[in-house]
Design an enzyme around this catalytic site. Structure first.
Site: not given
Ligand code: OAD
Length: 404
Positions: A96, A98, A170
Site C-alpha cells: 500500500p 501512504f 521507497n
Molecule cells: P504517498 O502515499 O504520499 O503518495 C502516493 C501517490 O501515488 C499518490 O499521489 C497516489 O495517488 C499515487 N498512486 C498510488 N498508486 C499508484 C499507481 N499504481 N500508479 C500511479 N500513481 C499511484 O506516497 P509517497 O509520496 O511515496 O516517508 O510518500 C512520501 C513519503 O511519505 C514516504 O517515503 C514516507 C511517507 O511518510 C517516510 O516514511 C520518511
C-alpha cells in the site's frame, strides 16, 4: 545588483537558511546553483516575481504529452534521465502507499493506537513503543514482493544507457530486485539493507535484526538486551537527516538532467519533493501519477505548471504507473524490450554485479536469465547432485560458479 551583494540581502539569507534547514546543500560559490535555486523565491521576496515568473519560454518538446516525450527521447535529446519515485510505484506489487484515502498505510494503523499515523515512523515514538514499528517492519520487510512493470521500465532505461539516477522514497528495494544497478539508485528515505543501534550508531548485522523482528516481541527484546539499545533498520524516520549520499548526488545530478520523470508520489515530503525544482529550465518533466501533484500554483518549489497557459515543458499522464509507462514504451518502440525484461523477472540482489559484467547483449540476457531464475537453478542442481554421481559432479561445479 551583482550576485554576491544580492546574496547578502536579509531575505536571501533567510531563504538560504531555510533551504539548509531542510537538509539541502547550498553552495554560495556556485552562481548557477544560486541563480537556479533563488529564481522564483528570491524574485518574490524582492517584489519582482511577476517580471521573472511570468516569462514563458518556447516549448521544449513538440507536444506536452506522452508522444511528445517519446519523440524527445527518440531524437536523442534525453541522455541523462532522472526518475523520482514514491509508493505509487509499488502499489501494483501489493504494497500500500501512504496517503491514498482508505487503502493507504496511514488510514490503516488503528491497531497500533498511535497519536497520529506518522508516529509509526517517529523516533520518539519508537523509543517509547518500539513494538508498533517492529510489527509493521515484519510485514514490510523486502522479500515478500516482486517488482512491477514500472520497476522494469527503470531497468530498461538503464539498459538503454539513459538512466542517470533513480531517486526513490521507497524502502522496498524493488528497483534493485528489478535489476537496476545499486549505484544508480538513491534510497532517499533509506531501506532495510543495513541496521544501527539508535543511541550509539553501532552497525548491527541486518540479518540479526530481521531474525529478531520475525520472532516478534521476544525477538526484538532479546536483541535490545544484547546490544544495550534499540536497533532499527536504516529507514529515515521523521526528524532524522536524509542519507549523506542523497545530498551529495543531488547536487551533481540534477543540474545535468535532461529529462525528469516523476511517478507514484504525492510530493509532499521535503526535501525530496523540492528536487523537481532543481533541474534546469529547459529540462522537460513527465509526471505519471493517479493525481496531479507538485503544482507551482499550489506552492511547490519551481513546481509543475500542468494545466497552465505558461506551461512549456511539463507533461501529466493521469493514471497508473504501469499503464503510463507501457504507453510510453509503445510510442518509443520499446514494448518488446520491456516485455522481455518482465519475462526474465526479478534479479537476486547478491548476483546483480555479475550480470552487468557480461559483455554481449546475448550474454547479458543469459546472465539476466540466470539471475532471474537463481533459486530454481540451485534447486535443479541440488536434485541433479542427488540422483547421479556424474551429473552431481557437473552440478557441483556449476553450483560453485553460480555462487561466486
Ligand atoms: P504517498 O502515499 O504520499 O503518495 C502516493 C501517490 O501515488 C499518490 O499521489 C497516489 O495517488 C499515487 N498512486 C498510488 N498508486 C499508484 C499507481 N499504481 N500508479 C500511479 N500513481 C499511484 O506516497 P509517497 O509520496 O511515496 O516517508 O510518500 C512520501 C513519503 O511519505 C514516504 O517515503 C514516507 C511517507 O511518510 C517516510 O516514511 C520518511
Amino acid at each position: 545588483m551583482p550576485l554576491p551583494s544580492l546574496l547578502q540581502a536579509p531575505e536571501v539569507r533567510q531563504l538560504i537558511q531555510l533551504l539548509r534547514d531542510k537538509g539541502l546543500t547550498v553552495d554560495e560559490d556556485d552562481p548557477e546553483q544560486m541563480a537556479g535555486l533563488l529564481q522564483t523565491r528570491l524574485a518574490k521576496s524582492l517584489g519582482i516575481s511577476a517580471d521573472i515568473s511570468d516569462m514563458v519560454p518556447d516549448k521544449v518538446i513538440p507536444n506536452l504529452d506522452i508522444a511528445g516525450i517519446a519523440q524527445y527521447i527518440q531524437e536523442g535529446k534525453a541522455k541523462r534521465v532522472i526518475v523520482m519515485v514514491g509508493a505509487g510505484l509499488s502499489t501494483a506489487a501489493g504494497i500500500p502507499d501512504f496517503r491514498t484515502p482508505g487503502t493507504g498505510l496511514y488510514d490503516n494503523l488503528q491497531k497500533y493506537n498511535l497519536p497520529d499515523p506518522q508516529a509509526i515512523f517517529s523516533i520518539d515514538h519508537f523509543r517509547k513503543h518500539p513494538g508498533a514499528f517492529y510489527e509493521l517492519a515484519r510485514d514490510l520487510w523486502p522479500g515478500n514482493y516482486a517488482p512491477t512493470t514500472a520497476h522494469f521500465f527503470l531497468r530498461l532505461l538503464e539498459e538503454k544507457g539513459l538512466l542517470l539516477r533513480c531517486y526513490t522514497q521507497n524502502i522496498d528495494s524493488l528497483e534493485e530486485l528489478a535489476g537496476v544497478s545499486r549505484e544508480l539508485v538513491v534510497a532517499a528515505h533509506g531501506n532495510f539493507s543495513s541496521a544501527h543501534g539508535i543511541d550509539t550508531g553501532v552497525a548491527v548485522p541486518v540479518q540479526e535484526l530481521q531474525n529478531a523482528v520475525q520472532r516478534g516481541e521476544e525477538g526484538w527484546a532479546a536483541l535490545r538486551s544484547k546490544w544495550g539499545e534499540l536497533v532499527k533498520p536504516d529507514i529515515v524516520f521523521f526528524g532524522e537527516a536524509l542519507p549523506e549520499r542523497f545530498r551529495r548526488l543531488l547536487r551533481q545530478d540534477f543540474t545535468q538532467c535532461d529529462l525528469l520523470i516523476v511517478m507514484g508520489t504525492s510530493l509532499v515530503v521535503a526535501p525530496f519533493c523540492e528536487c523537481i525544482g532543481f533541474v534546469g529550465d529547459s529540462c522537460p518533466r513527465l509526471l505519471v501519477n493517479r493525481e496531479l501533484v507538485g503544482l507551482e500554483s499550489r506552492g511547490a518549489y519551481r513546481g509543475f505548471r500542468i494545466g497552465e497557459e505558461r506551461n512549456y515543458r511539463d507533461v501529466f499522464y493521469e493514471g497508473d504507473c504501469d499503464v503510463g509507462l507501457e504507453a510510453l514504451c509503445k510510442d518509443l518502440g520499446w514494448a518488446e524490450d520491456l516485455a522481455q525484461l518482465k519475462a526474465i523477472g526479478p534479479v537476486a540482489p547478491h548476483r546483480q554485479k555479475s550480470s552487468r559484467a557480461v559483455g554481449s547483449s546475448g550474454g547479458k540476457l543469459l546472465g539476466a536469465w540466470f539471475n532471474g531464475h537463481w533459486g530454481a537453478m540451485h534447486l535443479a542442481l541440488a536434485v541433479a547432485a542427488v540422483i547421479s554421481p556424474i551429473a552431481g559432479g557437473i552440478a557441483l561445479r556449476c553450483w560453485h560458479a553460480l555462487s561466486k
